[in-house]
Design a protein around this motif. Structure first.
Motif, PDB file in Angstrom:
ATOM      1  N   SER A  35      -5.507  -9.583  19.878  1.00 34.56           N
ATOM      2  CA  SER A  35      -4.488  -9.392  18.840  1.00 34.56           C
ATOM      3  C   SER A  35      -4.723 -10.274  17.622  1.00 34.56           C
ATOM      4  O   SER A  35      -4.285  -9.942  16.513  1.00 34.56           O
ATOM      5  N   ASP A  36      -5.412 -11.421  17.801  1.00 32.87           N
ATOM      6  CA  ASP A  36      -5.653 -12.314  16.670  1.00 32.87           C
ATOM      7  C   ASP A  36      -6.989 -12.046  15.983  1.00 32.87           C
ATOM      8  O   ASP A  36      -7.380 -12.783  15.073  1.00 32.87           O
ATOM      9  N   ASN A  37      -7.697 -11.016  16.392  1.00 30.49           N
ATOM     10  CA  ASN A  37      -8.959 -10.664  15.755  1.00 30.49           C
ATOM     11  C   ASN A  37      -8.705 -10.187  14.326  1.00 30.49           C
ATOM     12  O   ASN A  37      -7.748  -9.449  14.060  1.00 30.49           O
ATOM     13  N   GLY A  38      -9.564 -10.622  13.387  1.00 28.04           N
ATOM     14  CA  GLY A  38      -9.352 -10.264  11.993  1.00 28.04           C
ATOM     15  C   GLY A  38      -9.394  -8.774  11.737  1.00 28.04           C
ATOM     16  O   GLY A  38      -8.570  -8.228  10.985  1.00 28.04           O
ATOM     17  N   VAL A  39     -10.347  -8.073  12.354  1.00 21.45           N
ATOM     18  CA  VAL A  39     -10.421  -6.618  12.179  1.00 21.45           C
ATOM     19  C   VAL A  39      -9.179  -5.954  12.761  1.00 21.45           C
ATOM     20  O   VAL A  39      -8.612  -5.024  12.169  1.00 21.45           O
ATOM     21  N   GLN A  40      -8.739  -6.436  13.916  1.00 19.57           N
ATOM     22  CA  GLN A  40      -7.554  -5.863  14.552  1.00 19.57           C
ATOM     23  C   GLN A  40      -6.325  -6.018  13.652  1.00 19.57           C
ATOM     24  O   GLN A  40      -5.545  -5.072  13.471  1.00 19.57           O
ATOM     25  N   ALA A  82      -1.422   3.628  17.299  1.00 20.48           N
ATOM     26  CA  ALA A  82      -1.767   3.440  18.711  1.00 20.48           C
ATOM     27  C   ALA A  82      -2.402   2.075  18.970  1.00 20.48           C
ATOM     28  O   ALA A  82      -2.790   1.789  20.107  1.00 20.48           O
ATOM     29  N   GLY A  83      -2.529   1.244  17.930  1.00 22.18           N
ATOM     30  CA  GLY A  83      -3.036  -0.118  18.096  1.00 22.18           C
ATOM     31  C   GLY A  83      -4.524  -0.260  17.976  1.00 22.18           C
ATOM     32  O   GLY A  83      -5.091  -1.270  18.416  1.00 22.18           O
ATOM     33  N   ILE A  84      -5.205   0.697  17.330  1.00 17.22           N
ATOM     34  CA  ILE A  84      -6.666   0.676  17.234  1.00 17.22           C
ATOM     35  C   ILE A  84      -7.053   0.656  15.760  1.00 17.22           C
ATOM     36  O   ILE A  84      -6.508   1.426  14.951  1.00 17.22           O
ATOM     37  N   TRP A 102     -13.135  11.730   6.152  1.00 16.36           N
ATOM     38  CA  TRP A 102     -13.131  11.656   7.605  1.00 16.36           C
ATOM     39  C   TRP A 102     -12.578  10.300   8.026  1.00 16.36           C
ATOM     40  O   TRP A 102     -12.111   9.522   7.174  1.00 16.36           O
ATOM     41  N   VAL A 103     -12.613   9.998   9.301  1.00 16.16           N
ATOM     42  CA  VAL A 103     -12.017   8.771   9.828  1.00 16.16           C
ATOM     43  C   VAL A 103     -13.113   7.923  10.464  1.00 16.16           C
ATOM     44  O   VAL A 103     -14.046   8.456  11.078  1.00 16.16           O
ATOM     45  N   GLU A 104     -12.992   6.605  10.305  1.00 14.98           N
ATOM     46  CA  GLU A 104     -13.867   5.670  11.004  1.00 14.98           C
ATOM     47  C   GLU A 104     -12.992   4.759  11.867  1.00 14.98           C
ATOM     48  O   GLU A 104     -12.010   4.190  11.366  1.00 14.98           O
ATOM     49  N   VAL A 105     -13.352   4.637  13.137  1.00 16.07           N
ATOM     50  CA  VAL A 105     -12.588   3.851  14.102  1.00 16.07           C
ATOM     51  C   VAL A 105     -13.475   2.707  14.594  1.00 16.07           C
ATOM     52  O   VAL A 105     -14.670   2.894  14.850  1.00 16.07           O
ATOM     53  N   TYR A 106     -12.872   1.528  14.731  1.00 17.17           N
ATOM     54  CA  TYR A 106     -13.629   0.339  15.138  1.00 17.17           C
ATOM     55  C   TYR A 106     -13.459   0.108  16.640  1.00 17.17           C
ATOM     56  O   TYR A 106     -12.342   0.050  17.152  1.00 17.17           O
ATOM     57  N   ASP A 127      -0.561  -4.134  -4.200  1.00 15.09           N
ATOM     58  CA  ASP A 127      -0.756  -5.447  -3.616  1.00 15.09           C
ATOM     59  C   ASP A 127      -0.893  -5.320  -2.113  1.00 15.09           C
ATOM     60  O   ASP A 127      -0.283  -4.477  -1.486  1.00 15.09           O
ATOM     61  N   ARG A 128      -1.685  -6.202  -1.531  1.00 14.91           N
ATOM     62  CA  ARG A 128      -1.800  -6.171  -0.085  1.00 14.91           C
ATOM     63  C   ARG A 128      -1.824  -7.568   0.467  1.00 14.91           C
ATOM     64  O   ARG A 128      -1.804  -8.534  -0.254  1.00 14.91           O
ATOM     65  N   ALA A 129      -1.854  -7.671   1.803  1.00 18.81           N
ATOM     66  CA  ALA A 129      -1.683  -8.956   2.471  1.00 18.81           C
ATOM     67  C   ALA A 129      -2.856  -9.864   2.217  1.00 18.81           C
ATOM     68  O   ALA A 129      -3.850  -9.508   1.606  1.00 18.81           O
ATOM     69  N   ALA A 130      -2.765 -11.079   2.764  1.00 19.87           N
ATOM     70  CA  ALA A 130      -3.739 -12.117   2.460  1.00 19.87           C
ATOM     71  C   ALA A 130      -5.127 -11.816   2.991  1.00 19.87           C
ATOM     72  O   ALA A 130      -6.080 -12.461   2.606  1.00 19.87           O
ATOM     73  N   ASP A 131      -5.293 -10.841   3.856  1.00 14.93           N
ATOM     74  CA  ASP A 131      -6.618 -10.535   4.381  1.00 14.93           C
ATOM     75  C   ASP A 131      -7.485  -9.819   3.359  1.00 14.93           C
ATOM     76  O   ASP A 131      -8.675  -9.714   3.532  1.00 14.93           O
TER      77      ASP A 131
END
Length: 795
Positions: free
Chosen positions: A423-428, A513-515, A544-548, A604-608
């Motif tokens: 859950s603390d992963n930056g990409v996540q 879905a959390g992905i 199209w879509v890219e999923v990690y 505007d978006r979050a600090a990431d």
């Protein structure tokens, strides 16, 4: 250097740092803070050393002789020049140390390197929106900007002894977020500059009146002094005004440092994939436009990705993040290698632009190297976060380029074994970020996911849900207007749309879905020609879509039911309608009302990571950094010259009035300008004796100046304490008093050193004292006579 000057310098530096806190919402991280603190400390230390070291060196060389006035005046100007040189040394050490002497002292080569970094920062100003990424060039430009402000504030507060006037520098810093941030700028950005302004006013009060501002008796004013109370009052008023104005004044529609990174010049004709424009605009052209010709090392190449969109908003749809343009494609042969566990295949493609004209370069997935033919390639940059190749000052028009890539080809079993990301992963965190979704969307996600457990099972089920023709999903550019007020809800209800709607919807559902997921824009590989090359037209524009997946990286999925001859083979993502075929191509007119989350301007978006305002600036756009610098210079010059102009106008009004009170006011104001302190309890006669001694020490052999001072004092006493019926009359004709004032002023000015006279003209202390008295809500404060019951005023 006096203790008051040391205190003023330190508080000016602290106030500048507090003012720089206005930049907090401008950047997506706190990486800007360290260089800003460093440059403010360098300016402070340099100013203190030069102001202390200069007189000390003269004392050793001159053996007790006083510093000549001309040399002192030169020293006043030398300090800011020396501070700017120290700022240059700091910039060299931080951003171009390789060829610098000892890594600090600039050389010709290091100056060229630093100029390149600053030029990159200027380009990043045009490309970035707030909150901006803390890129090297942008940080260098910010360091220069704050360094110049720090030097100006130090010069005005210490050398000019006008700390209150130095608050203009804090205003310039405060204007940056006000002009670039969409929505609120935050409490820190409002509060910190207001506190800095209060510090400057307190410094000014302390220098001007010192202990004399602390009246006897109990109470807060007695303990703190009227100057401190006035400073606190002004700072509180500034804070309150900022909070009120920030709440009621409309904000800009775009939050960008400049105009943002847009597409090429051909967006209106379908020759580019500007993320601002709706992709459907390219799919509804009357005739397809030939864009690219590609020779590939494989017979079945995959997608050509131009950009990825990773920020979703229910109102604005999917938007493009800020691009980190620090890495040139010409200097890297490992741009986006696949993770070690990922399976892939090598692909080499040579692509020639026919009518394609875009700042985003379409490349196969996971490019390793990009070589633009017949040019060095430094103007083409790669953003590793989004996998985007984009041009700086250039477009793809008329260019050919060769790409070596490693396309991901994962086996389904490998994807099925991928575990959830922490859950603390930056990409996540970054790629699962969503606003609050409509409960109907969440219900559809739950229906599609079913009892799936692993990430791949969830993605597979969502993909199957959207590609199942049995559920009513159809490909169409003509859609019925929705009624729910939510484009995503309308699409899931009506189940008709084009690739953007399918891709945008799947990406939202996968994130829900959390992905981690994002939307990719680009082109399908086109149609094979007789010579073996592939022709890509505007009809091949696609989303199209890219999923990690953990340890595997980004994997493409395509939920859009496009024609078989356009679809890319993705064995790990079989379509639910594969047995019954897919809808055939684009056959209908442009939509009357888009019903999906379209790529639009960035917010505007979050600090990431920040998002950029895509206004489509071409390569010949307005040089905003130069205009901003010129504007800042004009503001500084006007602010520096305004006090002198106001003071001249004030003196002319008093001379035009010609009353004893007005002319005495002008004489005491001149005395304050040249640093002569007159106690508030003194009578005009006592003040005249003090002023006569001053002009005598300055050289008044004839005694004319001293006589003129006494003449003005007698006229002032008569006006203040004479019979009430004579109030406002002067004991002598107005012309005689005007002549006396000119003589007395000349004597006072001649008694002061040259640098003091210069400061008296440019930054008159009397003007700021009067302004403070009015701002504090007091009646006009007089420094010579405590009460004047009935003589008239001429300000």
């Amino acid at each position: 250097m006096s203790g008051a000057d040391v205190r003023s310098a330190g508080l000016a530096a602290l106030a500048t740092l507090l003012g720089a806190c206005a930049l907090t919402p401008v950047f997506s991280s706190a990486a800007w803070l360290l260089p800003v603190v460093a440059v403010i400390l360098v300016v402070l230390a340099g100013g203190l050393l030069m102001r202390v070291g200069g007189p000390a060196a003269w004392a050793r060389v001159a053996q007790g002789r006083p510093v000549p006035g001309w040399l002192a005046a030169v020293g006043v100007g030398f300090v800011p020049v020396g501070q700017l040189l120290l700022v240059l040394a700091l910039l060299t050490a931080r951003y171009a140390p390789r060829d610098a002497f000892l890594g600090v002292l600039p050389t010709r080569t290091s100056l060229a390197d630093l100029a390149a970094v600053l030029a990159g920062g200027g380009a990043e100003l045009r490309e970035q929106a707030t909150p901006a990424l803390a890129l090297t060039g942008l940080l260098a430009v910010t360091t220069v900007f704050v360094g110049v402000i720090a030097v100006v504030v130090d010069l005005v507060a210490v050398a000019g002894r006008q700390a209150a006037l130095a608050g203009v520098g804090l205003l310039v810093l405060y204007c940056v977020p006000v002009a670039t941030i969409t929505g609120g700028i935050g409490f820190v950005a409002i509060t910190a500059p207001a506190v800095g302004l209060a510090l400057l006013f307190w410094t000014d009060q302390r220098r001007r009146v010192g202990a004399a501002s602390r009246p006897p008796g109990p109470g807060l004013v007695a303990r703190l002094g009227t100057g401190t109370v006035a400073a606190l009052r002004i700072g509180s008023a500034a804070l309150l005004a900022g909070l009120i104005v920030g709440a009621v004044v409309p904000t800009f529609t775009e939050g960008s440092l400049a105009t943002g990174l847009g597409g090429g010049s051909g967006g209106a004709t379908g020759t580019s994939l500007d993320p601002v424009a709706q992709l459907v605009g390219q799919l509804t052209l009357p005739e397809p436009i030939d864009l690219l010709r590609m020779d590939s090392s494989v017979d079945d190449p995959g997608y050509l990705r131009a950009v990825t969109l990773d920020d979703y908003d229910a109102d604005n749809g999917w938007t493009l993040s800020n691009l980190a343009g620090e890495e040139s494609v010409a200097r890297n042969d490992r741009l986006a290698p696949l993770p070690p566990r990922q399976q892939g295949r090598p692909v080499t493609a040579t692509i020639r632009a026919i009518h394609h004209d875009d700042r985003f370069l379409p490349v196969p997935t996971s490019p390793l190297s990009v070589r633009v033919q017949n040019e060095p390639g430094d103007d083409w940059r790669y953003d590793p976060l989004t996998g985007t190749v984009f041009g700086r000052h250039v477009t793809s028009a008329g260019r050919s380029y060769r790409v070596v890539a490693s396309e991901p080809r994962p086996a389904a079993a490998l994807l099925a074994a991928a575990a959830d990301l922490p859950s603390d992963n930056g990409v996540q965190r970054l790629y699962t970020d969503l606003p609050e979704l409509d409960p109907r969307i969440l219900a559809t996600v739950a229906e599609a996911v079913g009892d799936a457990v692993t990430p791949y099972e969830k993605v597979h089920n969502i993909h199957a849900f959207l590609t199942d023709r049995g559920r009513g999903f159809r490909y169409s550019l003509s859609t019925e207007p929705g009624t729910s007020g939510n484009d995503l809800v309308d699409f899931l209800r009506l189940r008709r749309g084009y690739c953007e709607q399918y891709a945008g919807t799947m990406a939202v559902m996968v994130r829900a879905a959390g992905i981690p997921a994002r939307v990719a824009l680009g082109y399908t590989p086109g149609h094979e020609q007789r010579d073996g090359s592939r022709l890509i037209t505007s009809d091949d524009a696609h989303a199209w879509v890219e999923v990690y997946f953990q340890s595997l990286g980004w994997v493409p999925f395509d939920p859009t039911p496009i024609a078989t001859d356009r679809a890319v083979d993705l064995p790990w993502a079989p379509r639910a309608d594969a047995d019954v075929g897919t809808d055939a191509g684009v056959v209908v007119t442009a939509p009357s009302a888009p019903t999906a989350a379209d790529p639009t301007t960035r917010r505007d978006r979050a600090a990431d990571g920040g998002s950029t305002a895509q206004q489509g600036q071409g390569t010949d756009g307005t040089p905003w950094p130069l205009l901003a610098g010129a504007g800042l210079a004009v503001v500084v010059l006007v602010a520096a010259g305004a006090p002198a102009a106001i003071r001249v106008r004030q003196r002319r009004r008093r001379l035009a009035g010609g009353t004893a009170g007005a002319l005495w006011d002008e004489l005491t104001a001149t005395a304050l300008d040249v640093g002569v302190r007159l106690q508030p309890a003194w009578t005009p006669r006592r003040a005249a004796r003090e002023l006569a001694e001053v002009v005598a020490r300055g050289g008044d052999p004839s005694g004319h100046a001293a006589d003129a001072v006494s003449q003005l004092a007698r006229a002032e006493e008569a006006a203040c304490y004479g019979p009430r019926g004579d109030a406002g009359t002067a004991p002598e004709p107005g012309d005689a008093l005007r002549t006396a004032l000119r003589t007395a002023r000349h004597g006072l000015l001649q008694s002061a050193p040259r640098e003091v006279r210069l400061r008296a003209r440019l930054w008159p202390a009397s003007l700021m004292t009067g302004a403070r008295a009015r701002l504090a809500g007091r009646a006009r404060q007089r420094l010579v006579t405590p009460t004047r019951p009935h003589r008239p005023r001429a300000v």
